[in-house]
Design an enzyme around this catalytic site. Structure first.
Site, PDB file in Angstrom:
ATOM      1  N   GLY A 529       0.819  -1.214   0.000  1.00 41.77           N
ATOM      2  CA  GLY A 529       0.000   0.000   0.000  1.00 41.77           C
ATOM      3  C   GLY A 529       0.848   1.257   0.000  1.00 41.77           C
ATOM      4  O   GLY A 529       0.444   2.294  -0.510  1.00 41.77           O
ATOM      5  N   PHE A 530       2.029   1.187   0.594  1.00 41.52           N
ATOM      6  CA  PHE A 530       2.932   2.338   0.651  1.00 41.52           C
ATOM      7  C   PHE A 530       3.574   2.602  -0.708  1.00 41.52           C
ATOM      8  O   PHE A 530       3.751   3.739  -1.125  1.00 41.52           O
ATOM      9  CB  PHE A 530       4.016   2.055   1.704  1.00 41.52           C
ATOM     10  CG  PHE A 530       4.915   3.215   2.007  1.00 41.52           C
ATOM     11  CD1 PHE A 530       4.639   4.063   3.068  1.00 41.52           C
ATOM     12  CD2 PHE A 530       6.051   3.459   1.255  1.00 41.52           C
ATOM     13  CE1 PHE A 530       5.472   5.130   3.369  1.00 41.52           C
ATOM     14  CE2 PHE A 530       6.888   4.514   1.544  1.00 41.52           C
ATOM     15  CZ  PHE A 530       6.594   5.358   2.614  1.00 41.52           C
ATOM     16  N   LYS A 547      11.847   0.911   0.860  1.00 42.94           N
ATOM     17  CA  LYS A 547      10.418   1.094   0.601  1.00 42.94           C
ATOM     18  C   LYS A 547      10.220   2.526   0.112  1.00 42.94           C
ATOM     19  O   LYS A 547      10.491   3.490   0.827  1.00 42.94           O
ATOM     20  CB  LYS A 547       9.609   0.816   1.868  1.00 42.94           C
ATOM     21  CG  LYS A 547       8.108   0.817   1.633  1.00 42.94           C
ATOM     22  CD  LYS A 547       7.352   0.019   2.695  1.00 42.94           C
ATOM     23  CE  LYS A 547       7.386   0.660   4.043  1.00 42.94           C
ATOM     24  NZ  LYS A 547       6.410   0.050   4.981  1.00 42.94           N
ATOM     25  N   ASP A 644      -2.555  -3.346  11.125  1.00 41.88           N
ATOM     26  CA  ASP A 644      -2.504  -3.985   9.801  1.00 41.88           C
ATOM     27  C   ASP A 644      -1.690  -5.279   9.854  1.00 41.88           C
ATOM     28  O   ASP A 644      -0.821  -5.519   9.033  1.00 41.88           O
ATOM     29  CB  ASP A 644      -1.915  -3.028   8.767  1.00 41.88           C
ATOM     30  CG  ASP A 644      -2.314  -3.417   7.331  1.00 41.88           C
ATOM     31  OD1 ASP A 644      -3.279  -4.194   7.173  1.00 41.88           O
ATOM     32  OD2 ASP A 644      -1.665  -2.948   6.387  1.00 41.88           O
TER      33      ASP A 644
END
Length: 838
Positions: A529-530, A547, A644
């Site tokens: 999602g990032f 990331k 999450d």
């Protein structure tokens, strides 16, 4: 006419029956009465392999060999007459009068023979489904083999084949390369098992060492950078002390998979597996990837580092033996000591070695010819120091203490893994190193002082010259606005300056771009999602995971800063470690420790990788995740709700130990807070608790619910969302509840975990705990402290679980009641961000 037709039909039915009666027991066998002629073949019992005659494209030479059946690509794993091909199609394979298996040409000349002496005539050759051709005595009731093709391999190393060395007789079972892909005659390279003091595999090029795997530590060869015990398909190295024989073998975890190792004409061994989708072989485990893998590339006392422009360098305390050759990048002559060892000057008593010490080299491939000394690490240094001929030592937990004397050959610096190697040097070299450190520290301190002074001076000048606006524009982003936004929704507002004060390194964009090969697709590990996650290697050889925030991501500055602040404060073996971040122009990146086995979902929900997760490993993963969550909830300085928890956010290290990752959605609780509300419901469909998904309420029990779903996924090997629109089941939770009520809960267990480590009581307890964690009402779910105690059997009597949330069709009804729900949920693992709960 009718009678004739009936007769033909009967004849057609009778003849195959007669053929089967005559040869039904010999379709996989060559006997004295049944030979095969070109182009006839025999086929193994279950049709895995064929033995017969073949030729290569653009060649008329005929060979007798064994190859895979039922695949379109001709893949030969053994050749009998590799050095004497047939010139035409007149060849015959038969049992000779002396009982040997032979290949004859049209003139009945023997081109190849099993060449066993003192045989009896009653023998036969049987082709097995393993690809092994066995010559056996038919009069022997035990069916013992007299000769096997597995004991005389060519260039293929297939499952269950043994590469071996007999110390008493000197006999070896070794691979030998082909001359070329279309010429199976003996090539230049051979591969064998060298027992030495500690067994390792050696590749020779024209009888000269070309590559070595490093010693065997019980799981892997420690000199092979990419050899991972998880992917080894049951590799084992066995020492038979009675027979004085060592052998290396492997077996595939997935019996239906076609895979083998090929020893190619260039001396490289490559793991090949059949890719049904591509209709071809795919390779995924090469060795000899760079020049540093070539044996002794840098000579004696030289170290090879493939990450440096000039790959060879002398060890500290050594210098090139021939400077002129060294400068021309001819490193074969190696290096010599600049200062003699102290023990070379002293010859008596307790003074020996007093003036010597050891330099530590990290992440190294150990030199050749290691001598085993002791299983105890603490005795290594003392034993080496007392022995004047000892020049280095190292320790590996699976091997013990290793010592070296004489020249150190074939040393390599690895970018990761490897072992710590201690090189013996004179005390003056150690003093020189200390002095160098002092000088370096002095220079660094001086630079820091000058930098700070310059910073304050420039700030003062900027303030008094009215250049405040320009200074703001020089910052990566507006810190004030970021902190204001970051402080919303119960998040502790801390800016990046405070993080820097906590010594979290800041990486620059160029450094990370270089480490990831400009974020090349081949370095991409995945996408969350990032944004995308890339594998990278820093200049010092350290492997990292980067990331990178995607502009299309639903997450942004708030989640980025949240993760930086939260995870920078945490230290636990089951939490992924944040190494630093990069905030430059529009780029926002997080730098983590690299996890070689990626995420848990890559193992759980992949039929091939799932084979490597036996119950012992599964339970270790469950325990690790529970301990990590307990730390977040109760044992860390901050109380943190992750929000999450899911399989893709559990990373696995080299030994499959779990580490919780992705803290972009985490929330920090104050000391008196037990729960909170939010209008921004963020998480992943299938893992969110009902009170969070529907009302925006989250607490520790929200994470407990997610953990329960994940626990049931690990046990069953199925995604919670794999039951979506399933007419027989409602969700994984509903399916588990149905089996629980039917007293058939073991039906939930994935059969892949049914191995020797399988513990029925333990797995039943895990399922019970999982069902307690996913109960509909938060107050009825246990806290993580109780979950850990339950899993460890510290709490013996578990309460009966109540009906889980999201069973039957409830989940679909709930989803449909939300506005625009088609944009809010999906059946994959993509995180949901920013929608209003009811």
């Amino acid at each position: 006419m009718g009678k004739t037709t009936v007769g033909i039909v009967l004849l057609a039915l009778i003849l195959p029956s007669c053929f089967c009666l005559q040869f039904g027991t010999a379709l996989d066998t060559i006997t004295p009465s049944k030979s095969i002629k070109d182009p006839e073949v025999i086929i193994s019992k279950n049709g895995v392999f064929l033995l017969g005659f073949f030729n290569f494209a653009n060649s008329t030479h005929r060979y007798v060999g064994i190859w895979y059946n039922h695949i379109p690509v001709q893949t030969v794993v053994w050749v009998a007459n590799r050095n004497k091909p047939l010139k035409d199609s007149s060849g015959v394979v038969k049992i000779s009068e002396d009982g040997n298996l032979v290949v004859l040409n049209g003139q009945e000349e023997i081109l190849w023979s099993s060449n066993v002496t003192n045989l009896i005539s009653n023998t036969s050759a049987l082709l097995l489904d393993s690809g092994n051709l066995v010559l056996k005595n038919d009069d022997d009731d035990n069916g013992a083999s007299i000769w096997e093709s597995f004991q005389h391999p060519s260039n293929a190393y297939t499952p269950t084949m043994k590469i071996s060395t007999d110390l008493r007789t000197g006999q070896r079972v070794q691979l030998s390369s082909w001359k070329s892909p279309s010429d199976p005659s003996d090539g230049n390279f051979s591969l064998s098992l060298e027992p030495l003091n500690i067994p390792e595999v050696i590749i020779l090029n024209n009888n000269q060492p070309y590559f070595r795997t490093g010693p065997w530590n019980g799981q892997i060869f420690i000199g092979m950078l990419h050899m991972n015990s998880v992917y080894l398909n049951g590799f084992s190295l066995v020492a038979d002390d009675q027979k004085e024989t060592f052998y290396l073998s492997y077996a595939l975890a997935n019996k239906s998979m076609l895979a083998y190792f090929e020893f190619n004409p260039q001396g490289k061994i490559i793991e090949l597996h059949w890719d049904e989708g591509k209709g071809d072989w795919a390779n995924n485990w090469p060795i000899l990837e760079n020049d540093c893998d070539v044996y002794g590339k840098c000579g004696a006392f030289g170290s090879c580092d493939s990450m440096k422009p000039s790959i060879c360098s002398c060890l500290r305390g050594f210098e090139p033996k021939n400077r002129e050759e060294w400068n021309r990048e001819n490193w074969a002559s190696g290096c010599v000591r600049t200062t003699p060892l102290g023990c070379q000057k002293v010859n008596n008593g307790s003074d020996v070695g007093k003036d010597d010490g050891f330099l530590k080299l990290e992440m190294m491939k150990v030199p050749a010819f290691a001598e085993w000394s002791s299983p105890l690490e603490e005795t290594c240094e003392e034993q080496c120091l007392r022995n004047c001929s000892c020049v280095a030592y190292a320790y590996d937990v699976g091997i013990g203490c290793m010592l070296w004397s004489g020249n150190l050959i074939d040393i390599q610096k690895f970018p990761s893994r490897g072992v710590d190697l201690y090189i013996r040097v004179a005390s003056s070299e150690l003093d020189r190193k200390k002095k160098s450190k002092v000088v370096i520290i002095t220079v660094i301190v001086g630079i820091i002082i000058i930098t700070i002074a310059t910073f304050f001076l420039r700030s003062w000048m900027a303030k008094h010259r009215g250049r405040k606006q320009k200074t703001k524009e020089m910052l990566p982003f507006d810190i004030g606005k970021a902190v204001a936004k970051f402080s919303s929704d119960n998040v502790v507002g801390e800016n990046l300056f405070e993080v820097k004060l906590q010594q979290l390194p800041l990486f620059n964009f160029e450094e990370l771009a270089s480490a990831t090969n400009n974020f090349h697709l081949t370095e991409k590990l995945g996408h969350g999602g990032f944004g995308p996650v890339y594998r990278g290697t820093l200049q010092d050889g350290k492997e990292i995971a980067v990331k990178r925030l995607s502009r299309a991501s639903g997450q942004g500055l708030e989640e980025f800063m949240n993760e930086v602040v939260v995870i920078s404060k945490l230290q636990h073996r089951n939490l992924v470690r944040l190494l630093g971040c990069c905030v430059e122009r529009e780029e926002k990146m997080l730098v983590y420790e690299y996890m070689p086995n990626k995420s848990l979902d890559a193992f759980l929900f992949d039929q091939v990788q799932r084979q490597f997760l036996n119950w012992e490993k599964c339970f270790n993963i469950i325990e690790g995740i529970s301990r990590g969550l307990l730390y977040l909830h109760r044992d860390s300085r901050l109380r943190i709700i992750h929000r999450d928890i899911k399989a893709s956010n559990i990373l696995l290290d080299q030994d499959l130990n779990p580490k919780i990752s992705d803290f972009g959605m985490a929330r920090i609780f104050g000391g008196n807070e037990n729960h909170a509300n939010t209008k921004r419901v963020m998480g992943t469909y299938g893992y969110m608790s009902p009170e969070y998904a529907m009302q925006g309420q989250f607490s520790e029990k929200s994470d407990v619910f997610s953990f329960g779903v994940l626990l049931l996924e690990i046990v069953s090997g199925r995604k919670n969302t794999s039951f979506y629109n399933n007419q027989h089941s409602f969700s994984l939770l509903g399916y588990a509840w149905k089996l629980w009520k039917e007293d058939n809960i073991l039906g939930l267990v994935d059969m892949e975990v049914s191995d020797p480590s399988y513990d029925e009581k333990e797995i039943l307890r895990c399922i019970h705990v999982g069902l307690l964690c996913v109960q509909e009402f938060a107050k009825e779910r246990p806290a993580m402290s109780r979950v850990v105690s339950m899993l460890n059997s510290e709490i013996v009597d578990l309460p009966p679980p109540k009906q889980p949330a999201f069973t039957e069709r409830q989940i679909n009804q709930d989803v449909e009641s939300l506005p625009n729900n088609e944009d809010k949920f999906s059946v994959n693992d993509v995180s949901i961000t920013d929608f209003d709960g009811r």
